[in-house]
Design a protein around this motif. Structure first.
Motif, PDB file in Angstrom:
ATOM      1  N   LEU A  17       9.850  -2.034   2.092  1.00  0.00           N
ATOM      2  CA  LEU A  17       9.645  -1.709   0.670  1.00  0.00           C
ATOM      3  C   LEU A  17      10.255  -0.346   0.333  1.00  0.00           C
ATOM      4  N   LEU A  20      13.514  -0.380  -1.295  1.00  0.00           N
ATOM      5  CA  LEU A  20      13.611  -1.107  -2.567  1.00  0.00           C
ATOM      6  C   LEU A  20      12.725  -0.478  -3.642  1.00  0.00           C
ATOM      7  N   TRP A  23      10.137  -2.300  -6.320  1.00  0.00           N
ATOM      8  CA  TRP A  23       9.557  -3.541  -5.796  1.00  0.00           C
ATOM      9  C   TRP A  23       8.191  -3.238  -5.192  1.00  0.00           C
ATOM     10  N   SER A  24       7.312  -4.232  -5.244  1.00  0.00           N
ATOM     11  CA  SER A  24       5.980  -4.076  -4.653  1.00  0.00           C
ATOM     12  C   SER A  24       5.508  -5.443  -4.161  1.00  0.00           C
ATOM     13  N   LEU A  30       6.583 -10.630  -2.920  1.00  0.00           N
ATOM     14  CA  LEU A  30       7.452  -9.475  -3.152  1.00  0.00           C
ATOM     15  C   LEU A  30       7.942  -9.565  -4.603  1.00  0.00           C
ATOM     16  N   CYS A  31       7.688  -8.526  -5.380  1.00  0.00           N
ATOM     17  CA  CYS A  31       7.853  -8.624  -6.840  1.00  0.00           C
ATOM     18  C   CYS A  31       8.616  -7.451  -7.432  1.00  0.00           C
ATOM     19  N   ARG A  32       9.298  -7.729  -8.525  1.00  0.00           N
ATOM     20  CA  ARG A  32       9.806  -6.662  -9.382  1.00  0.00           C
ATOM     21  C   ARG A  32       9.970  -7.199 -10.807  1.00  0.00           C
ATOM     22  N   TYR A  34      12.038  -6.531 -14.415  1.00  0.00           N
ATOM     23  CA  TYR A  34      13.197  -5.859 -15.012  1.00  0.00           C
ATOM     24  C   TYR A  34      13.079  -5.910 -16.527  1.00  0.00           C
ATOM     25  N   SER A  72       9.404 -12.902  -8.385  1.00  0.00           N
ATOM     26  CA  SER A  72       8.461 -12.821  -7.264  1.00  0.00           C
ATOM     27  C   SER A  72       8.853 -13.860  -6.228  1.00  0.00           C
ATOM     28  N   ASP A  86      13.015 -12.888   2.168  1.00  0.00           N
ATOM     29  CA  ASP A  86      12.587 -12.402   0.855  1.00  0.00           C
ATOM     30  C   ASP A  86      13.226 -11.043   0.560  1.00  0.00           C
ATOM     31  N   ALA A  90      15.878  -9.984  -2.348  1.00  0.00           N
ATOM     32  CA  ALA A  90      15.580  -8.839  -3.228  1.00  0.00           C
ATOM     33  C   ALA A  90      16.757  -7.860  -3.253  1.00  0.00           C
ATOM     34  N   GLU A  94      18.885  -6.747  -6.499  1.00  0.00           N
ATOM     35  CA  GLU A  94      19.060  -5.329  -6.868  1.00  0.00           C
ATOM     36  C   GLU A  94      20.532  -4.980  -7.065  1.00  0.00           C
TER      37      GLU A  94
END
Ligand SMILES: C[C@H](O)[C@H](O)[C@H]1CNC2=NC(N)=NC(=O)C2=N1
Length: 103
Positions: A17, A20, A23-24, A30-32, A34, A72, A86, A90, A94
């Protein structure tokens, strides 16, 4: 077993993490989120992500709003755990985000 398909430990997830920002992990995914300047750039980014997902054979849940996109992902085939696959997706997302004005 393919190491890409092994569930990551809490420590491995924490370490990855750090690569990135933005992301969390929420609810085991694993999520972000935008934000965009309008709807169309957000929708175009969905299509671009779809293209990458088909290339990788790995797919996130994408929720398109007016000027927002929520991503996610976890790995279904091992029961919904977070893997290197994952994080790989991600990173690819990005890399294209700036092209779409996503922030
Ligand atoms: C056969 C196909 O490659 C698999 O079903 C892929 C498709 N996309 C996938 N996406 C995600 N996020 N997890 C999976 O386990 C997965 N499996």
């Amino acid at each position: 077993m393919n190491a890409q398909l092994e569930p990551l430990s809490f420590k491995e997830i924490e370490d990855r993490l750090a690569e990135l920002p933005g992301w969390s992990v929420e609810g085991g995914m694993l999520c972000r989120g935008y934000a965009f300047h309008g709807h169309f750039p957000a929708a175009v980014m969905v299509i671009h992500i779809a293209q990458i997902q088909e290339e990788l054979g790995h797919h996130a849940d994408l929720t398109l709003g007016y000027n927002r996109l929520a991503v996610s992902v976890n790995t279904h085939s091992i029961g919904g755990r977070i893997t290197h696959l994952d994080f790989g997706l991600a990173h690819r997302i990005e890399a294209i985000a700036p092209v779409h004005g996503a922030r």
